[in-house]
Design an enzyme around this catalytic site. Structure first.
Site, PDB file in Angstrom:
ATOM      1  N   ARG A   7     -20.224 -11.323  -9.866  1.00 38.60           N
ATOM      2  CA  ARG A   7     -18.978 -11.994  -9.458  1.00 38.60           C
ATOM      3  C   ARG A   7     -17.884 -11.922 -10.516  1.00 38.60           C
ATOM      4  O   ARG A   7     -16.962 -12.733 -10.525  1.00 38.60           O
ATOM      5  CB  ARG A   7     -19.250 -13.460  -9.090  1.00 38.60           C
ATOM      6  CG  ARG A   7     -20.133 -13.586  -7.878  1.00 38.60           C
ATOM      7  CD  ARG A   7     -20.351 -15.014  -7.498  1.00 38.60           C
ATOM      8  NE  ARG A   7     -21.197 -15.105  -6.321  1.00 38.60           N
ATOM      9  CZ  ARG A   7     -21.858 -16.186  -5.953  1.00 38.60           C
ATOM     10  NH1 ARG A   7     -21.758 -17.283  -6.692  1.00 38.60           N
ATOM     11  NH2 ARG A   7     -22.591 -16.185  -4.878  1.00 38.60           N
ATOM     12  N   GLU A  44       2.431  -7.121  -7.357  1.00 35.89           N
ATOM     13  CA  GLU A  44       3.328  -6.206  -6.658  1.00 35.89           C
ATOM     14  C   GLU A  44       4.192  -6.910  -5.617  1.00 35.89           C
ATOM     15  O   GLU A  44       4.258  -6.528  -4.455  1.00 35.89           O
ATOM     16  CB  GLU A  44       2.544  -5.057  -5.989  1.00 35.89           C
ATOM     17  CG  GLU A  44       1.820  -4.174  -6.971  1.00 35.89           C
ATOM     18  CD  GLU A  44       1.322  -2.883  -6.341  1.00 35.89           C
ATOM     19  OE1 GLU A  44       1.771  -2.537  -5.255  1.00 35.89           O
ATOM     20  OE2 GLU A  44       0.500  -2.223  -6.968  1.00 35.89           O
ATOM     21  N   GLU A  80       4.677  10.058 -16.696  1.00 32.65           N
ATOM     22  CA  GLU A  80       4.774   8.598 -16.623  1.00 32.65           C
ATOM     23  C   GLU A  80       5.640   8.050 -17.755  1.00 32.65           C
ATOM     24  O   GLU A  80       6.387   7.089 -17.573  1.00 32.65           O
ATOM     25  CB  GLU A  80       3.371   7.975 -16.677  1.00 32.65           C
ATOM     26  CG  GLU A  80       2.503   8.284 -15.476  1.00 32.65           C
ATOM     27  CD  GLU A  80       2.979   7.580 -14.215  1.00 32.65           C
ATOM     28  OE1 GLU A  80       3.682   6.548 -14.317  1.00 32.65           O
ATOM     29  OE2 GLU A  80       2.649   8.060 -13.112  1.00 32.65           O
ATOM     30  N   LYS A 124       5.652  -1.247 -18.701  1.00 36.11           N
ATOM     31  CA  LYS A 124       4.674  -1.582 -17.668  1.00 36.11           C
ATOM     32  C   LYS A 124       4.127  -2.988 -17.888  1.00 36.11           C
ATOM     33  O   LYS A 124       3.903  -3.741 -16.929  1.00 36.11           O
ATOM     34  CB  LYS A 124       3.534  -0.571 -17.640  1.00 36.11           C
ATOM     35  CG  LYS A 124       2.565  -0.839 -16.495  1.00 36.11           C
ATOM     36  CD  LYS A 124       1.807   0.366 -16.014  1.00 36.11           C
ATOM     37  CE  LYS A 124       1.032   0.036 -14.744  1.00 36.11           C
ATOM     38  NZ  LYS A 124       0.237   1.165 -14.247  1.00 36.11           N
ATOM     39  N   ARG A 135       7.416  -4.824  -9.573  1.00 34.42           N
ATOM     40  CA  ARG A 135       6.415  -3.829  -9.954  1.00 34.42           C
ATOM     41  C   ARG A 135       6.595  -2.523  -9.183  1.00 34.42           C
ATOM     42  O   ARG A 135       6.155  -1.469  -9.612  1.00 34.42           O
ATOM     43  CB  ARG A 135       5.007  -4.384  -9.724  1.00 34.42           C
ATOM     44  CG  ARG A 135       3.912  -3.544 -10.377  1.00 34.42           C
ATOM     45  CD  ARG A 135       2.610  -4.301 -10.470  1.00 34.42           C
ATOM     46  NE  ARG A 135       1.576  -3.483 -11.077  1.00 34.42           N
ATOM     47  CZ  ARG A 135       0.352  -3.930 -11.386  1.00 34.42           C
ATOM     48  NH1 ARG A 135       0.036  -5.190 -11.162  1.00 34.42           N
ATOM     49  NH2 ARG A 135      -0.542  -3.125 -11.922  1.00 34.42           N
ATOM     50  N   HIS A 145       7.043   8.309  -7.384  1.00 35.58           N
ATOM     51  CA  HIS A 145       5.716   8.289  -6.771  1.00 35.58           C
ATOM     52  C   HIS A 145       5.761   8.360  -5.253  1.00 35.58           C
ATOM     53  O   HIS A 145       4.826   8.883  -4.639  1.00 35.58           O
ATOM     54  CB  HIS A 145       4.957   7.034  -7.189  1.00 35.58           C
ATOM     55  CG  HIS A 145       4.453   7.081  -8.595  1.00 35.58           C
ATOM     56  ND1 HIS A 145       5.301   7.216  -9.689  1.00 35.58           N
ATOM     57  CD2 HIS A 145       3.188   7.019  -9.112  1.00 35.58           C
ATOM     58  CE1 HIS A 145       4.580   7.225 -10.794  1.00 35.58           C
ATOM     59  NE2 HIS A 145       3.297   7.107 -10.482  1.00 35.58           N
ATOM     60  N   HIS A 167       3.573  11.181  -4.395  1.00 32.81           N
ATOM     61  CA  HIS A 167       2.284  10.973  -3.725  1.00 32.81           C
ATOM     62  C   HIS A 167       2.195  11.783  -2.444  1.00 32.81           C
ATOM     63  O   HIS A 167       1.118  12.266  -2.078  1.00 32.81           O
ATOM     64  CB  HIS A 167       2.082   9.489  -3.418  1.00 32.81           C
ATOM     65  CG  HIS A 167       1.604   8.703  -4.592  1.00 32.81           C
ATOM     66  ND1 HIS A 167       1.691   7.325  -4.670  1.00 32.81           N
ATOM     67  CD2 HIS A 167       1.057   9.095  -5.777  1.00 32.81           C
ATOM     68  CE1 HIS A 167       1.196   6.922  -5.836  1.00 32.81           C
ATOM     69  NE2 HIS A 167       0.823   7.974  -6.521  1.00 32.81           N
ATOM     70  N   HIS A 169      -1.746  14.683 -10.977  1.00 31.53           N
ATOM     71  CA  HIS A 169      -0.914  13.555 -10.550  1.00 31.53           C
ATOM     72  C   HIS A 169       0.456  13.590 -11.220  1.00 31.53           C
ATOM     73  O   HIS A 169       1.490  13.468 -10.561  1.00 31.53           O
ATOM     74  CB  HIS A 169      -1.642  12.251 -10.895  1.00 31.53           C
ATOM     75  CG  HIS A 169      -0.801  11.016 -10.740  1.00 31.53           C
ATOM     76  ND1 HIS A 169      -0.527  10.454  -9.515  1.00 31.53           N
ATOM     77  CD2 HIS A 169      -0.158  10.254 -11.669  1.00 31.53           C
ATOM     78  CE1 HIS A 169       0.244   9.385  -9.686  1.00 31.53           C
ATOM     79  NE2 HIS A 169       0.469   9.238 -10.989  1.00 31.53           N
ATOM     80  N   LYS A 187      -5.332  -2.884 -11.900  1.00 34.04           N
ATOM     81  CA  LYS A 187      -5.731  -2.280 -10.627  1.00 34.04           C
ATOM     82  C   LYS A 187      -7.041  -1.532 -10.820  1.00 34.04           C
ATOM     83  O   LYS A 187      -7.151  -0.669 -11.687  1.00 34.04           O
ATOM     84  CB  LYS A 187      -4.675  -1.289 -10.138  1.00 34.04           C
ATOM     85  CG  LYS A 187      -3.394  -1.912  -9.635  1.00 34.04           C
ATOM     86  CD  LYS A 187      -2.493  -0.792  -9.097  1.00 34.04           C
ATOM     87  CE  LYS A 187      -1.166  -1.323  -8.615  1.00 34.04           C
ATOM     88  NZ  LYS A 187      -0.300  -0.233  -8.123  1.00 34.04           N
ATOM     89  N   ASN A 213       7.047   2.757  -9.353  1.00 32.63           N
ATOM     90  CA  ASN A 213       6.747   3.842  -8.416  1.00 32.63           C
ATOM     91  C   ASN A 213       7.882   4.851  -8.315  1.00 32.63           C
ATOM     92  O   ASN A 213       7.885   5.680  -7.397  1.00 32.63           O
ATOM     93  CB  ASN A 213       6.437   3.271  -7.026  1.00 32.63           C
ATOM     94  CG  ASN A 213       5.058   2.648  -6.972  1.00 32.63           C
ATOM     95  OD1 ASN A 213       4.055   3.292  -7.247  1.00 32.63           O
ATOM     96  ND2 ASN A 213       5.009   1.363  -6.652  1.00 32.63           N
TER      97      ASN A 213
END
Length: 1609
Positions: free
Chosen positions: A137, A273, A201, A263, A277, A284, A288, A300, A159, A281
């Site tokens: 947990r 988000e 980035e 960041k 945030r 992105h 993406h 990426h 994340k 992106n």
């Protein structure tokens, strides 16, 4: 090594300073974790790439520090450390891996008192973070990111996730790490591409947050790259302490720290988000969308980089961001090695022929979590360092599509609701010509200058980058990039580390050519020469006059590919010499400007004299001189186009404003003219330096426009639409670039009173611009229905009503030329229905915001269009057909033979002529005949140099003479390659579709041979020395090479007769292949007999050592693969006389000598499961080119190399078929993935056969493969298999050229590779290869060798078939087997049924009909008219094949058989014998039989085929047969009269096979004849039967050995 307490930097996130950065912080990490996050268990997980480098260091440090801390606390128990190493790559981030880790931990009694350490990139961090979030947990975890991307992106923010089949990161949690340790030393082990991946980035965060950070990135490229990529520390643990940290290391830490801070701040303020945030992106949303299509072929960060540029362009299109900012982003990303468009060469090299359709990208973008319902949200910039909103902004699909689309649809203003915009005022971008000149002059100048209104385009970017690489000056940006500050280097220049690439920038290429000659010397340790190169079109644009002038002035310049064109290599010779320079300026004024601009820095004062025809584009020369004067340098103009420049240097003013581009100004002015509106260009007027500024006055006004021009502006008002007037003739020599604009206006002129034709002249130089612009304009205007044609120095256009213009369906092809794109967008503004403009990005050369301004300022509506293939669509016809782009050879053109003296050019040349039916001519003999003097006397009189000149002329005359240029073998003297002129003649012959064949023999053997020949001296030269000198010239001049391999020489230096005949046969096979007569390719027709087709992959290091087993190894295979990368030249063969290439050529010759199979020539690279270097593309394709030159039937070309290299290989393939291969060793392109589809598309485009190889870890991988295979069933032939033991099933199921191994090979070529026998056995077990029954039908047959023969063959190849005896005196007893048994596969027919069997057959071959007997029956299934498959029984006679196949190899030359042959007997076998002799080409066939009447009956049977001469008596016969076949019983005791054998040593065959050596054969042996035993013919005809039944080459060696063993029993 002593430990140090490192200096670290910390960043606060979510209220805790938990992000820690530094160098060499391993011990710091361990101490901090053990003290700040106490636990009983620590679990460190990394991957197999990192474990060998770092894991032991971490575990040792952990043990030492934990022991030390325990002792301090007085604790006996130390914490446990568990380590686990995972495979790298996205596939590891799965439920399966997570389960395995959790089960492993639980099995080791790991409890909640645990801390995880994730040491790796994003995959490890995401996975282990999610494990930590759910284990017990939730337990603490620590991120130790080892890649730059993980440091600045995935490790920060909490994340965590794993992937599922439905998508990436769909199952996960937010789980914040307790610490994030960034040890920047990890970056030093990163490949350069991975470092660039992370820099995307870093650039992104600076772009959205802080311009100061962005400026550091712009100006600190070299330092940042040095800190990561040049790992040469001067002290131990350099950078750990501040006092040992280099400036480059400090800057690297600074930019990563800045990115982490951004960041961290965003995450702190918006952990889940909520909106802020979303700013992270930037790049992105679109990135993406692209990544989903091209991953894992592109990384990426590479996709995000392209996304950043597209989203920045979107911001600019919507009016929020300046082009200067877009240009800065492009430069910054490019400088770190990142792609900025999908069209870049490096991108195409990675994704191959794959097209990322806009619809597919938009489809992916639909599921972005930032979207608001069906509205897409994208981060928009307002400036570098600022976003439009503090969240992603809502953007319409149509605006996104417009930016992403590769083509532009221009809609007519006449069809818009509001009509054209009546009045427009704008400023055009800075002049490309002036920008390039200003950049160069300022860089060479002294002092600092601020350049404003500089054009931000591809061309100026190339110039700027080139000057930076030459260390010519220092550059800074001010005013958000509007001002370029140039700190001049005063002529300082050095050889760049890498080649200078200038794309298709013609101005930059010409100017930089002279600049490179200014480099004084090459620094020690650097490259010795500066390389200047460009794209494919740039390499076609001439530069020869400039090179000639500079070379004459003392420069050392060499064209490295094609003389007079880029690329060039410039070796420093002490600087630009100067002095008097003569230059032809009739092609381009840029040559003149190039020398003028550099002249002040010449060693001697320059006097530039322009010679030849009229000088082109004088205004541009005047512009150059005027600008030089603005920077303090005077040019003295003298009569006769002469300019004098003294030695001095440029003095940079404080400011210089770049004038707007006058050529670009013609487009908005032309839109006003064509649409009847008004346009004012506020930056171009009568004071302009540029000739094109007069366009409005001299072109538009005569066409009917109202023109007003001031010193600084030009206003044009057009007549009503459709009322422009033609210009009967106009000389545009002073404004040549503007002719395209005038041309599109001329297309819509009208003249009711007279001729409606416009003639534009004075523009000849436009043929050598970005393309042949005159030809291009004619071609594209014609597509609209406009009549246009070329003039000697111009173009003629017939005006046409606008309503009659038809937009081309496929759109306007722009030839990558900005001026064509902009000109046709002018025309498109009135063409009905809308016009597609292809290659829209080409406008960025001079007006990057053209499409924005066309719509936003000029009011012309545009939409995005993508004409490419969507995901899943079948390849278009053009793509499928493109591999036929190879140069088509004319097989009737004369073949030129070159090579050293003594290699056999005359003998083998004459043999080649006979083989091909050509005539033969010897160049030396022809020379002596024409010159009426011997070569010896000519050389004695005139000398070698004169002889070589005449020799080249003689060859040229032969190749152009109608008598000799076709259907001749032209044999040259050994020295034909000694002169460049002769080599040029030979290379031209190759280029024009002819063949130049280089004959090669072992030079030691040649030397031995020549040493005994005293009649032809070498004129005092050593033969070996001559060979070493000529060797590279021969290879340069030929496009084919034949290796005449002889195992050894006999006494006296001669090649043995047997070897010589083998060489002739090898040459015949080679010639038949290269001329397309018999290409020996495998029949890959689906469903044919003999499926699957296979090739055996050889793995020997040296074939010579295994030559005796090659035939055995290749038994049953359809082809054989020569793995060149596995060959190792023995040390005793490594010498000056045998290079590695020559060794490989000899290996191929040995293989061909041993087996007749087609050869697959393969050089496998390491990344594709081989041993050849992954980094030597040139070496790879040099070897593949040799495979083509040696006439290999198949050449394996890996699809991982650049498109340019593959295309060049395809262009020279000749008759070789290309096998396009892709081996997914790293499991990056799973079956059915987009990434694999990209490789398939590339192979589909270039190859004849597609080979895709994966790696199987379970049966599911084979299932996925078979699903993929089923989707490609209608495509090109495809080899699709999985490597590994789990993938063996795929090899069994593959039916096209399956690679196989053999027990006699040292090892298999790939994991899981099977033998042919294993494949066939398994196919039978799977029901894919059903058992067939074969019979021998006749009587008596109990002692027949046929069952032994065929069953041995079946067993050797793993075939399940059975061959048995069906003895019967009446053929009707065999009906059940023949007609009713579904397992019947075929039969051998012997006496007494060879005739009666025919009544059951559906078809009998002509050979069997004529022989009058069938000895072979086989089954074929044919499609009937109603579509059903019908079983057919077919008859053949293989007796004659057995006779032929045994006798022909014994002939001295099978193409020249003996004139006479004799057959003894007149039964059924005699018929086969006559047919065999006729088939072998024997002209006169004699027949003798004891019963003469039977012989005459047989003569009558063959009357329609050939003449048979019956002999009444052998004793009286005056014959001299070279071949005799006896078909009489052995017990007859027949012997021939002595005179029949004559003086000829012939070949005799006795069809009786008991005993093996009959009385007749023993007699013939005594006469010196070669003998063929009946048992040998029996075996041979049986082999022919075997191949008919199975479709496979029979395993002849083992069959014959077993038959003879049984026979002897």
């Amino acid at each position: 090594m002593a430990m140090v307490d490192p200096d670290v930097s910390k960043v606060s996130i979510l209220g805790s300073e938990s992000i820690i950065l530094g160098f060499h912080i391993t011990e710091y990490i361990i101490r901090d974790v053990l003290t700040s996050i106490p636990a009983s268990n620590y679990v460190l997980i990394t991957d197999t790439n990192l474990a060998p480098l770092y894991l032991s260091n971490y575990t040792e440090c952990f043990k030492r520090v934990s022991r030390e801390l325990a002792e301090k606390k007085g604790s006996v128990k130390e914490p446990r450390l568990f380590t686990r190493v995972l495979p790298p790559g996205e596939l590891t981030k799965s439920r399966k891996t997570k389960d395995e880790i959790e089960d492993w931990l639980l099995s080791n009694a790991v409890t909640r008192d645990t801390c995880f350490l994730a040491m790796g990139g994003g995959v490890i961090g995401d996975l282990i973070g999610f494990v930590a979030a759910t284990f017990m947990r939730g337990v603490p975890f620590v991120q130790i990111p080892t890649t730059l991307l993980a440091m600045v992106d995935s490790s920060i923010g909490g994340k965590t996730a794993i992937d599922t089949p439905a998508g990436k990161n769909l199952i996960g949690a937010f789980w914040q790490p307790q610490r994030i340790f960034m040890d920047l030393v990890f970056l030093q082990s990163l490949p350069e591409r991975e470092f660039a991946n992370g820099m995307a980035e870093v650039v992104k965060t600076a772009a959205i947050w802080n311009e100061s950070d962005f400026i550091k990135l712009e100006t600190g490229v070299d330092a940042v790259r040095e800190a990561v990529l040049n790992n040469n520390p001067t002290v131990p643990l350099q950078g750990a302490k501040l006092d040992t940290r280099t400036e480059a290391q400090s800057l690297l830490l600074d930019v990563i720290l800045a990115s982490a801070r951004v960041k961290a701040e965003v995450v702190t303020n918006d952990e889940r988000e909520g909106g802020l945030r979303g700013l992270l992106n930037f790049g992105h949303s679109i990135g993406h969308g692209i990544e989903a299509l091209v991953s894992p072929l592109m990384l990426h960060g590479e996709c995000v980089s392209i996304g950043i540029m597209k989203e920045a362009e979107l911001s600019r299109n919507l009016g929020h961001l300046s082009q200067v900012a877009v240009g800065r982003l492009a430069r910054c990303l490019s400088s770190y090695g990142l792609p900025i468009t999908l069209d870049e060469k490096k991108v195409k090299d990675r994704i191959g022929n794959m097209h990322c359709h806009v619809d597919d990208i938009m489809e992916v973008m639909k599921v972005d979590k930032k979207n608001q319902g069906d509205k897409k949200r994208i981060v928009l910039l307002s400036a570098i360092g600022n976003t439009l909103e503090k969240r992603a902004s809502v953007v319409s699909d149509i605006d996104i599509y417009k930016i992403l689309a590769p083509e532009q649809l221009v809609l007519p203003v006449t069809e818009s609701a509001t009509g054209p915009r009546k009045e427009v005022s704008l400023t055009t971008p800075g002049s490309k010509s002036i920008s390039n000149r200003a950049l160069l002059i300022a860089a060479l100048g002294q002092g600092t200058v601020r350049l404003t209104n500089l054009l931000h385009s591809d061309d100026t970017q190339y110039m700027l980058a080139a000057l930076q690489s030459l260390n010519a000056a220092d550059f800074d940006w001010e005013d958000n990039g509007d001002t370029l500050v140039v700190h001049g280097g005063a002529g300082r220049l050095s050889v760049p580390e890498k080649e200078v690439y200038i794309g298709n920038a013609g101005t930059a290429s010409r100017f930089l050519t002279t600049v490179l000659t200014m480099i004084p010397k090459a620094e020690e340790g650097n490259a010795s020469a500066a390389i200047l190169t460009g794209n494919a079109r740039m390499k076609q644009r001439p530069i020869a006059p400039l090179l000639t002038a500079l070379t004459a002035s003392g420069a050392n310049i060499k064209s490295t590919e094609k003389e007079g064109f880029l690329p060039i290599a410039v070796t420093p010779t002490g600087g630009f010499k100067g002095g008097r320079i003569e230059l032809s300026a009739s092609i381009s004024s840029q040559y003149v400007s190039s020398i003028l601009l550099c002249a002040p820095y010449a060693v001697e004062p320059v006097e530039l004299v322009l010679v030849g025809d009229q000088v082109i584009s004088q205004p541009y020369i005047d512009m150059t001189i005027a600008m030089m004067e603005s920077f303090g340098v005077s040019v003295e103009r003298l009569p006769n186009n002469t300019y004098k420049i003294q030695q001095t240097s440029y003095k940079n003013p404080e400011h210089y404003i770049v004038e707007s581009d006058a050529s670009s100004a013609t487009y908005p002015l032309a839109i006003a003219a064509i649409t009847g509106t008004t346009c004012t260009v506020t930056s171009i007027g009568s004071n302009s330096l540029q000739g094109d500024a007069t366009f409005a006055i001299n072109v538009l006004r005569p066409m009917g426009c109202v023109v007003k021009q001031t010193e600084t502006s030009t206003t044009v008002t057009g007549p009503p639409i459709g009322q422009l007037k033609p210009l009967p003739t106009i000389d545009m020599e002073t404004m040549t670039d503007a002719f395209l604009t005038a041309s599109v206006l001329a297309a819509v002129t009208s003249n009711p009173q007279g001729e409606n034709i416009t003639r534009i002249t004075g523009i000849a130089n436009q043929r050598v611009k970005e393309c042949n612009r005159i030809a291009a304009m004619v071609h594209e205007l014609t597509k609209f229905g406009v009549t246009a044609s070329e003039l000697p120095d111009g173009i003629q256009i017939h005006g046409k009503p606008i309503k009659d213009l038809k937009p081309p369906k496929e759109g306007v092809h722009c030839y990558d030329d900005h001026r064509i794109a902009m000109s046709f967008s002018v025309l498109s503004s009135v063409v009905p229905s809308g016009t597609i403009i292809q290659e829209k990005k080409c406008v960025e050369k001079t007006w990057p915001t053209w499409w924005d301004d066309l719509e936003g300022k000029m009011g012309v509506r545009i939409n995005g269009v993508d004409l490419g293939k969507k995901k899943g669509q079948v390849s278009n016809v053009l793509g499928r057909a493109s591999n036929s782009a190879n140069k088509k050879m004319d097989h009737q053109k004369s073949i030129v033979i070159i090579g050293m003296r003594g290699v056999g050019k005359t003998t083998l040349g004459q043999h080649a002529a006979e083989t091909l039916g050509f005539n033969f001519v010897d160049v030396d003999q022809h020379f002596e005949k024409v010159q009426n003097i011997t070569i010896y006397d000519f050389i004695h009189t005139w000398g070698w140099e004169k002889f070589r000149v005449k020799e080249a002329e003689t060859l040229q005359e032969l190749l152009t003479d109608p008598k000799y240029h076709r259907n001749y073998i032209i044999s040259c003297g050994g020295g034909i390659v000694e002169t460049a002129d002769s080599r040029a003649v030979l290379k031209d012959h190759c280029r024009n579709g002819g063949k130049v064949l280089h004959l090669v023999r072992d030079m030691d053997q040649v030397s031995s041979y020549l040493s005994r020949d005293q009649t032809r001296p070498m004129y005092g030269e050593d033969m070996i020395g001559v060979w070493k000198r000529r060797r590279s010239w021969y290879r340069e001049a030929c496009n084919y090479e034949f290796v005449a391999y002889a195992e050894s020489l006999v006494e006296g230096g001669w090649v043995s007769p047997g070897d010589w005949m083998a060489i002739k046969k090898d040459l015949q096979r080679f010639l038949f292949f290269v001329t397309g007569r018999q290409t020996n390719h495998v029949d890959l027709t689906p469903g044919r007999i003999g499926i699957p087709t296979t090739f055996v992959a050889l793995t020997m290091k040296d074939l010579g050592a295994h030559q005796s087993r090659l035939a055995e190894i290749c038994e049953g295979a359809d082809a054989v693969e020569l793995r060149v990368d596995l060959l190792q030249q023995p040390e005793d063969q490594q010498n000056d006389l045998k290079s590695y290439i020559e060794y490989v050529g000899e290996q191929l010759a040995i293989l061909r000598r041993s087996v007749p199979l087609p050869v697959v020539f393969t050089v496998r690279s390491k990344g594709q499961a081989g041993t050849f270097s992954d980094n030597d593309e040139k070496g790879m394709f040099d070897l593949l080119r040799w495979g083509q030159r040696w006439g290999c039937e198949y050449v394996d070309v890996e699809m991982c190399w650049s498109n340019a290299a593959i295309e060049e290989c395809i262009a020279n393939k000749g008759e070789s078929k290309i096998l396009g291969s892709w081996h997914d060793v790293r499991r990056q392109t799973p079956w059915g993935s987009t990434a694999l589809e990209a490789r398939y598309d590339t192979a589909d485009k270039y190859a004849d056969i597609i080979k895709l190889v994966g790696v199987a870890t379970s049966m599911l991988d084979n299932i996925a493969l078979e699903e993929y295979r089923s989707d490609k069933v209608n495509g090109k032939p495809m080899i699709a298999i999985n490597m590994g033991a789990a993938g063996q099933l795929s090899r069994v199921l593959n039916e096209v050229l399956t690679p196989t191994t053999h027990p006699a090979l040292p090892h298999a070529a790939a994991p899981g590779q099977l033998s042919l026998a294993e494949i066939n056995t398994t196919r039978h077990l799977l029901g894919l290869l059903p058992l067939k029954k074969f019979w021998l039908i006749g009587t008596p047959i109990q002692h027949s060798m046929s069952p032994t023969l065929h069953n041995t063959g079946f067993n050797a190849l793993g075939l399940p078939h059975k061959y048995g005896l069906l003895e019967c005196h009446m053929v009707e007893y065999a009906e059940d087997a023949l007609l009713k048994d579904p397992e019947f596969g075929g039969a051998s027919i012997t006496i007494p049924h060879k005739v009666n069997i025919m009544k059951y057959l559906d078809r009998v071959h002509d050979s069997a009909k004529l022989i009058g007997a069938v000895n072979t029956v086989f089954v074929r299934y044919e499609e009937a008219e109603d579509g059903t498959r019908q079983r057919r029984l077919i008859g053949e006679n293989t007796d004659y094949l057995g006779i032929m196949r045994r006798m022909q190899p014994l002939m001295l030359d099978p193409t020249k058989p003996p004139e006479q042959g004799l057959v003894l007997g007149s039964g059924g076998t005699a018929r086969a014998a006559i047919y065999a002799l006729h088939s072998m080409g024997i002209k006169k066939i004699y027949l003798w039989n004891r019963t003469t009447s039977k012989a005459y009956e047989l003569q009558e049977v063959f009357k329609s085929l050939c003449g048979v001469n019956v002999l009444e008596s052998l004793d009286a016969a005056k014959i001299a047969p070279g071949v005799i076949v006896s078909t009489v019983p052995a017990d007859s005791g027949l012997e021939l009269p002595e005179h029949v054998y004559g003086g000829v040593k012939g070949i005799i065959c006795d069809m009786a096979y008991k005993p093996r050596r009959t009385k007749l054969l023993l007699q013939a042996v005594r006469k010196g004849w070669s003998c063929v035993e009946g048992i040998e013919v029996l075996v041979e005809q049986g082999l022919a039967q075997f191949e008919i039944w199975t479709g496979k080459r029979a395993p002849a060696q083992c069959i014959e050995a077993e038959v003879l063993r049984k026979y002897e029993l």
